[in-house]
Design a protein around this motif. Structure first.
Motif, PDB file in Angstrom:
ATOM      1  N   LEU A 519      -4.626 -11.913   3.784  1.00  0.00           N
ATOM      2  CA  LEU A 519      -5.318 -10.811   4.237  1.00  0.00           C
ATOM      3  C   LEU A 519      -5.363  -9.678   3.414  1.00  0.00           C
ATOM      4  O   LEU A 519      -6.127  -8.878   3.443  1.00  0.00           O
ATOM      5  CB  LEU A 519      -4.532 -10.329   5.472  1.00  0.00           C
ATOM      6  N   GLU A 520      -4.273  -9.374   2.476  1.00  0.00           N
ATOM      7  CA  GLU A 520      -4.225  -8.483   1.398  1.00  0.00           C
ATOM      8  C   GLU A 520      -5.172  -8.575   0.467  1.00  0.00           C
ATOM      9  O   GLU A 520      -5.859  -7.659   0.035  1.00  0.00           O
ATOM     10  CB  GLU A 520      -2.717  -8.426   1.024  1.00  0.00           C
ATOM     11  N   GLN A 521      -5.488  -9.818   0.297  1.00  0.00           N
ATOM     12  CA  GLN A 521      -6.308 -10.030  -0.977  1.00  0.00           C
ATOM     13  C   GLN A 521      -7.674  -9.736  -0.376  1.00  0.00           C
ATOM     14  O   GLN A 521      -8.711  -9.440  -0.989  1.00  0.00           O
ATOM     15  CB  GLN A 521      -6.202 -11.733  -1.485  1.00  0.00           C
ATOM     16  N   MET A 522      -7.857 -10.382   0.871  1.00  0.00           N
ATOM     17  CA  MET A 522      -9.286 -10.224   1.433  1.00  0.00           C
ATOM     18  C   MET A 522      -9.699  -8.586   1.552  1.00  0.00           C
ATOM     19  O   MET A 522     -10.677  -7.997   1.188  1.00  0.00           O
ATOM     20  CB  MET A 522      -9.432 -10.812   2.991  1.00  0.00           C
ATOM     21  N   ARG A 523      -8.564  -7.747   1.788  1.00  0.00           N
ATOM     22  CA  ARG A 523      -8.598  -6.180   2.023  1.00  0.00           C
ATOM     23  C   ARG A 523      -8.908  -5.836   0.716  1.00  0.00           C
ATOM     24  O   ARG A 523     -10.117  -4.908   0.295  1.00  0.00           O
ATOM     25  CB  ARG A 523      -7.398  -5.623   2.484  1.00  0.00           C
ATOM     26  N   LYS A 524      -8.385  -6.120  -0.515  1.00  0.00           N
ATOM     27  CA  LYS A 524      -8.523  -5.534  -1.704  1.00  0.00           C
ATOM     28  C   LYS A 524     -10.036  -6.123  -2.344  1.00  0.00           C
ATOM     29  O   LYS A 524     -10.767  -5.130  -2.739  1.00  0.00           O
ATOM     30  CB  LYS A 524      -7.544  -6.086  -2.614  1.00  0.00           C
ATOM     31  N   GLU A 525     -10.260  -7.349  -1.849  1.00  0.00           N
ATOM     32  CA  GLU A 525     -11.721  -7.572  -2.141  1.00  0.00           C
ATOM     33  C   GLU A 525     -12.958  -6.874  -1.494  1.00  0.00           C
ATOM     34  O   GLU A 525     -13.834  -6.345  -1.947  1.00  0.00           O
ATOM     35  CB  GLU A 525     -12.037  -9.048  -1.899  1.00  0.00           C
ATOM     36  N   GLN A 526     -12.538  -6.662  -0.017  1.00  0.00           N
ATOM     37  CA  GLN A 526     -13.641  -5.855   0.390  1.00  0.00           C
ATOM     38  C   GLN A 526     -13.493  -4.530  -0.074  1.00  0.00           C
ATOM     39  O   GLN A 526     -14.596  -3.621  -0.176  1.00  0.00           O
ATOM     40  CB  GLN A 526     -13.059  -5.496   2.003  1.00  0.00           C
ATOM     41  N   GLU A 528     -12.940  -3.333  -2.978  1.00  0.00           N
ATOM     42  CA  GLU A 528     -13.521  -3.589  -4.239  1.00  0.00           C
ATOM     43  C   GLU A 528     -15.002  -3.581  -4.167  1.00  0.00           C
ATOM     44  O   GLU A 528     -15.768  -2.966  -4.984  1.00  0.00           O
ATOM     45  CB  GLU A 528     -13.021  -4.826  -5.002  1.00  0.00           C
ATOM     46  N   GLU A 529     -15.301  -4.499  -3.132  1.00  0.00           N
ATOM     47  CA  GLU A 529     -16.971  -4.445  -2.903  1.00  0.00           C
ATOM     48  C   GLU A 529     -17.445  -3.113  -2.388  1.00  0.00           C
ATOM     49  O   GLU A 529     -18.665  -2.785  -3.041  1.00  0.00           O
ATOM     50  CB  GLU A 529     -17.136  -5.679  -2.052  1.00  0.00           C
ATOM     51  N   LYS A 530     -16.871  -2.621  -1.664  1.00  0.00           N
ATOM     52  CA  LYS A 530     -17.437  -1.208  -0.943  1.00  0.00           C
ATOM     53  C   LYS A 530     -17.362  -0.246  -2.224  1.00  0.00           C
ATOM     54  O   LYS A 530     -18.505   0.497  -2.381  1.00  0.00           O
ATOM     55  CB  LYS A 530     -16.510  -0.776  -0.023  1.00  0.00           C
ATOM     56  N   GLU A 531     -16.258  -0.379  -2.906  1.00  0.00           N
ATOM     57  CA  GLU A 531     -16.313   0.804  -4.149  1.00  0.00           C
ATOM     58  C   GLU A 531     -17.584   0.229  -4.750  1.00  0.00           C
ATOM     59  O   GLU A 531     -18.148   1.158  -5.765  1.00  0.00           O
ATOM     60  CB  GLU A 531     -14.997   0.552  -4.820  1.00  0.00           C
ATOM     61  N   ALA A 532     -17.722  -0.947  -5.306  1.00  0.00           N
ATOM     62  CA  ALA A 532     -18.643  -1.132  -6.188  1.00  0.00           C
ATOM     63  C   ALA A 532     -20.221  -0.918  -5.580  1.00  0.00           C
ATOM     64  O   ALA A 532     -21.035  -0.291  -6.433  1.00  0.00           O
ATOM     65  CB  ALA A 532     -18.907  -2.822  -6.419  1.00  0.00           C
TER      66      ALA A 532
END
Length: 630
Positions: A519-526, A528-532
């Motif tokens: 879940l932490e990995q998914m949160r970080k990916e999301q 990062e994706e939003k920031e991008a």
């Protein structure tokens, strides 16, 4: 010719049987007259072999083509044959017909075989319901084997049919004959099956009373019992019990009569040699005196020689024993001696039994009396059935005796084998009582044929007392052993459950930790994706125009859900999409938030993104606010 040879050696059950059906399959269907001849036993002539093999074969109405003798072995297409079992009252008829035959043709054959007019015959049992006589069997889509029945409601059952049925039932019944021996003032209660003949009864009584059959004088037989070859079922005696009396004919008594007779069953001994001499003087054979001459019960041996296995031999022994002495006898174990020992000795202690080995010898004068009076007595049968595994063997033939001794040596040792060897023929039959022990099997008792029912019962009960004492010790030891094993199993189970619980707990913790990491990995990916996406939108925005620019400028003030305000100037000609991208670049994506005006309340996000700010009436300035979508 090959078909005819095969059919000639196959036993058939009725007159229109498989051989005639095979003939029909080779030469075509039988017409009505040929079927009648076949049912009467006349042979149906084959087609003439003089016909030219080059001429085209003629086809019958049902689709068969006769084949010449020279080419009969060449068949291009065999017709499908159907098997029928047809029941009519007490009769059963087997038919084999090709599927091209009609129901009417089948009825004609049945009418000839059963003697029933076709017009009064109703053929029932078709899976498709009622069928007409003209229907072909192939149109009914029948399986290979079929069962039908015939009804003739207009024909009453014949008296002979009912009588034969009643006689057949009587043959299977057991008759109790209460026979009074007048000289000895003694009664014998003998059970015989209805299939036993009067002659066989008299021979058995000869064993008990020492009165040869030819010197017996009877009272109590019904007038219909005029022939000694009649069975008890057909003799007219009362069922289930009939009383008779017997004595020695006074005119033929030349031998010395015994002055006193024991209350037990009379046995022949060396001291009775005078009786044998007197019997010889009267022309009576020794074997006839003991009912062992030409009696039908001696027509076949109790056990055949050289049987392939013990089970087959014991099946024959049981059937022959029942035929001679009736169905009321101990239940003999069917199987080898080793299997009987396993059944008796090697189960749970509470289920173990004694092993009774009955050794029969037809050459002994005691066999008939021991079997009919001892082994078939209700008390003995009941006691053996409840407490013993009873195994039997016939040692009349030397080959069977040698086979028994080999089995005994293997299972009980040479001592038992030598003990059996020491007994003479006239001491048989023997009943060996064997008890299983922890290390070996022990023969508790050897009961000879010259005994009485009471003595036999006492010796059986004595063996049971010894066995019961040993069994109680075995049960106690077994219970203690099972208790120890139960404690060990419970401890092992508790330890296993503890390990299982620890394993499940560890696995659950590992799964939880893995889920948190995921879940932490998914949160970080999301994020990062939003920031991008935000950065991409921010970079794609057109520059903010100056207030002094000559073009029309729209100044917008946007309140976020947290209460902060976003302010920016846009050209009035800018598309709404530029406004949406600006809001998304600040962390409020278009798919999660909606942009609203204060008054009047309008949802700007529902407008066409391609329209301009002027067209959306967001000029020259406007205050908007963001609200999360539901």
């Amino acid at each position: 010719m090959e078909q005819a040879a095969i059919n000639g050696v196959i036993p058939q059950e009725n007159g229109i049987l498989q051989s005639e059906a095979s003939q029909a399959s080779m030469y075509g269907p039988l017409n009505q007259s040929e079927a009648a001849n076949a049912a009467a036993g006349d042979a149906v002539p084959p087609p003439s072999s003089s016909s030219s093999s080059s001429s085209p074969p003629s086809t019958s109405a049902s689709g068969f083509c006769p084949v010449s003798a020279s080419s009969r072995h060449i068949v291009e297409r065999q017709p499908r044959m159907l098997n029928f079992t047809v029941e009519y009252r007490q009769r059963s008829v087997e038919l084999v017909l090709e599927e091209g035959s009609s129901v009417g043709e089948m009825k004609q054959i049945l009418g000839t075989e059963l003697g029933v007019p076709v017009s009064k015959m109703q053929l029932k049992g078709w899976k498709s319901g009622e069928v007409s006589d003209s229907a072909l069997l192939r149109t009914l889509h029948l399986p290979k084997n079929n069962s039908l029945y015939v009804l003739t409601p207009d024909i009453a059952p014949s008296a002979s049919t009912s009588k034969n049925s009643a006689l057949q039932d009587s043959l299977n019944q057991n008759f109790l004959l209460v026979i009074n021996h007048r000289e000895a003032q003694k009664n014998y209660n003998l059970n015989f099956p209805g299939s036993r003949t009067i002659q066989e009864v008299k021979r058995n009584v000869s064993d008990l009373t020492n009165i040869p059959v030819r010197h017996q004088q009877w009272e109590g037989w019904p007038a219909s019992a005029s022939d000694d070859s009649m069975t008890l079922a057909s003799s007219g005696i009362s069922y289930p019990c009939h009383h008779l009396s017997v004595c020695r004919r006074s005119s033929t008594v030349n031998a010395q009569e015994p002055t006193e007779e024991s209350s037990d069953v009379h046995m022949i001994s060396d001291s009775e040699g005078d009786d044998f001499e007197d019997a010889s003087e009267l022309g009576v054979d020794d074997s006839e005196m003991f009912g062992m001459g030409s009696s039908s019960c001696r027509k076949s041996p109790m056990m055949p020689e050289n049987s392939e296995n013990e089970a087959d031999a014991l099946l024959h022994f049981t059937a022959e024993f029942s035929s001679r002495y009736g169905e009321n006898h101990p239940m003999f174990f069917i199987g080898p001696l080793e299997a009987a020992s396993q059944e008796a000795f090697y189960g749970k202690a509470r289920d173990r039994k004694l092993l009774a080995i009955y050794l029969h010898n037809d050459d002994s004068v005691l066999s008939n009396v021991f079997c009919s009076q001892m082994m078939c007595a209700d008390s003995i049968v009941s006691y053996l059935s409840q407490n013993f595994i009873t195994w039997a063997w016939d040692i009349t033939k030397e080959a069977n005796k040698a086979r028994l001794l080999t089995m005994c040596t293997r299972h009980f040792g040479s001592v038992v084998t030598q003990t059996i060897r020491t007994y003479k023929t006239d001491q048989f039959p023997l009943l060996l009582i064997v008890m299983g022990k922890r290390t070996s099997n022990e023969v508790l008792n050897v009961i000879q044929g010259n005994t009485t029912v009471d003595e036999l019962m006492m010796r059986l009960m004595g063996a049971m007392e010894i066995f019961t004492a040993q069994q109680q010790e075995d049960i106690k030891d077994e219970d203690e052993r099972e208790a120890r094993e139960m404690v060990k199993r419970e401890q092992d189970e508790a330890y296993r459950l503890s390990l299982e619980a620890d394993r499940k707990k560890r696995e659950a913790q590992e799964r939880e930790e893995a889920e948190q990491v995921r879940l932490e990995q998914m949160r970080k990916e999301q994020e990062e994706e939003k920031e991008a996406i935000r950065l991409s939108l921010e970079q794609a925005l057109p520059p903010e125009p100056e207030e002094e620019a000559g073009e029309q400028i729209s100044k917008l003030r946007i309140r976020t859900p947290s209460g902060e305000f976003l302010e920016r100037r846009f050209l009035g000609s800018c598309k709404l999409q530029v406004l949406f991208d600006f809001v998304a670049s600040k962390g409020f994506p278009f798919d999660e938030f909606k942009l609203l005006t204060t008054f009047p309340r309008r949802n700007i996000t529902q407008l066409d993104p391609g329209s301009t700010l002027l067209e959306a009436k967001l000029f020259p300035q406007e205050t908007l606010f963001l609200e999360a979508k539901e």
